[in-house]
Design an enzyme around this catalytic site. Sequence first.
Site, PDB file in Angstrom:
ATOM      1  N   LYS A   1      14.357  21.353  37.330  1.00  0.00           N
ATOM      2  CA  LYS A   1      15.591  21.418  36.535  1.00  0.00           C
ATOM      3  C   LYS A   1      16.846  21.154  37.347  1.00  0.00           C
ATOM      4  CE  LYS A   1      14.952  23.640  32.218  1.00  0.00           C
ATOM      5  NZ  LYS A   1      13.784  24.531  32.165  1.00  0.00           N
ATOM      6  N   ARG A   2      16.850  21.593  38.596  1.00  0.00           N
ATOM      7  CA  ARG A   2      18.100  21.417  39.348  1.00  0.00           C
ATOM      8  C   ARG A   2      18.392  19.944  39.651  1.00  0.00           C
ATOM      9  NH1 ARG A   2      17.023  20.902  44.761  1.00  0.00           N
ATOM     10  NH2 ARG A   2      14.813  21.226  45.149  1.00  0.00           N
TER      11      ARG A   2
END
Length: 438
Positions: A212-213
């Site tokens: 996700k990052r």
Amino acid sequence: MTSNTRVRFAPSPTGALHIGGAHPPLFNGLGARHIGGSFILRIEDTDLARSTEEHERTILQGLSWLGLDWDEGPDVGGSHGPYRQSERREIYLRHAHDLVRSGQAYCEGEAVIFSVPKGRTVAFDDLVYGHIEMESDTLKDVVLIKSDGFPTYNYAVVVDDHLMEITCVVRGEDHISNTPKQLLLYQALGWETPLFAPLPMILGPDGAKLSKRHGAVNVLGYREDGFLPQALLNYLVRLGWSYGDQEIFSMAEMISLFSADDVNHSASRFDVEKLRWLNQHYLKTLDPAAVAPELRWHLARAGLDADTGPKAEDIIVALRERVHTLNEMADKARVWFGPLAGYDDAAVAKHLTAAARAPLQAAQEALAALQGWSAASVHDALNAAAQGLGVGLGKVAQPLRVAITGTQVSPSIDHTVYLAGQAEALRRIDAALGKLPA
Ligand code: GLU
């Protein structure tokens, strides 16, 4: 591989269709189409604590948005749904009991456990990395059926791949470590093993596992970020596979050129700039009618009513040289929906001066007189207005652009005026004339 080849994508509905795991469905789907084989979708929903219907829905939506459809499955009102392991529990129980009867598995409470045979070397050749070997003594016994009555992944996958006659198991390389256990189960059940083709993972630009990052990881997140499925597919296929130096592949080309032999052997890094470049390529080259449904989806998300504003196809033609994504496009298109939201002070100060009165009036007259409203007729009307005043088109276009958009930046003046619509363009010119210093 032949047209009898059967491949499958077997997602667990414990999350969305993850971009880092998008190679398996893509390569399975392309591979099957390439050779005229079958592509099967199987939802591996036996982990009750983590599987949800919502995740299954987003996986199916992701596949459908990418245009990856499967060939067979249980009949659901005329079309075929995916296979679901939760609907096949009796089958797993039956084969587990066979293993108990033949002394290869034992029960412990409600659970059924496979006793891993001692002293065996499990060896297999996969299609990507070649020979892999493991000693069975390093493996613990394998739970087949958990005490909740549901099968484990390693067991159900073997039963299903066998019964569904999968000939080549194409999946993420994170499952290489599971393969020896699965091979022992094939042997215990007396079944022939399929071929295995582990696919390299997709990494973030920093080389770490894509997460996700790094931005969107759900395939549908790329839709939200304004990418076209054609661009994402092309990007993903090129990320894990190559065909000379070719960068752009139509779906038909992907299918006709795709070959498992050219799949990369190492993980690839995700490069969003390349994806943006490809996306603009597809915005510029696809038939606007093919892009229009996607743009309408973005317009609706941006709160713009596609039914009352300009045609999506026209917006695409006007803006596709200027943006890389569909949400940038929807955002820039806002100016043509509803009344003008406001003016940029600098634009007004620079262009809505007393000297703008004559050009704006001439433009207004010429546009009001137009019978057919098109970018071309607007173009001719504005040229005629400029000629009538004995000035260049720029003298008319600059104040007119501010009148229509409130800013100094927009696509060509003919598209800018055309997209506003005749009545609204005339209204905006009136409003601008009202702002001019006396
Ligand atoms: N359900 C497994 C997963 O989502 C599938 C692995 C396989 O393809 O065998 O990772």
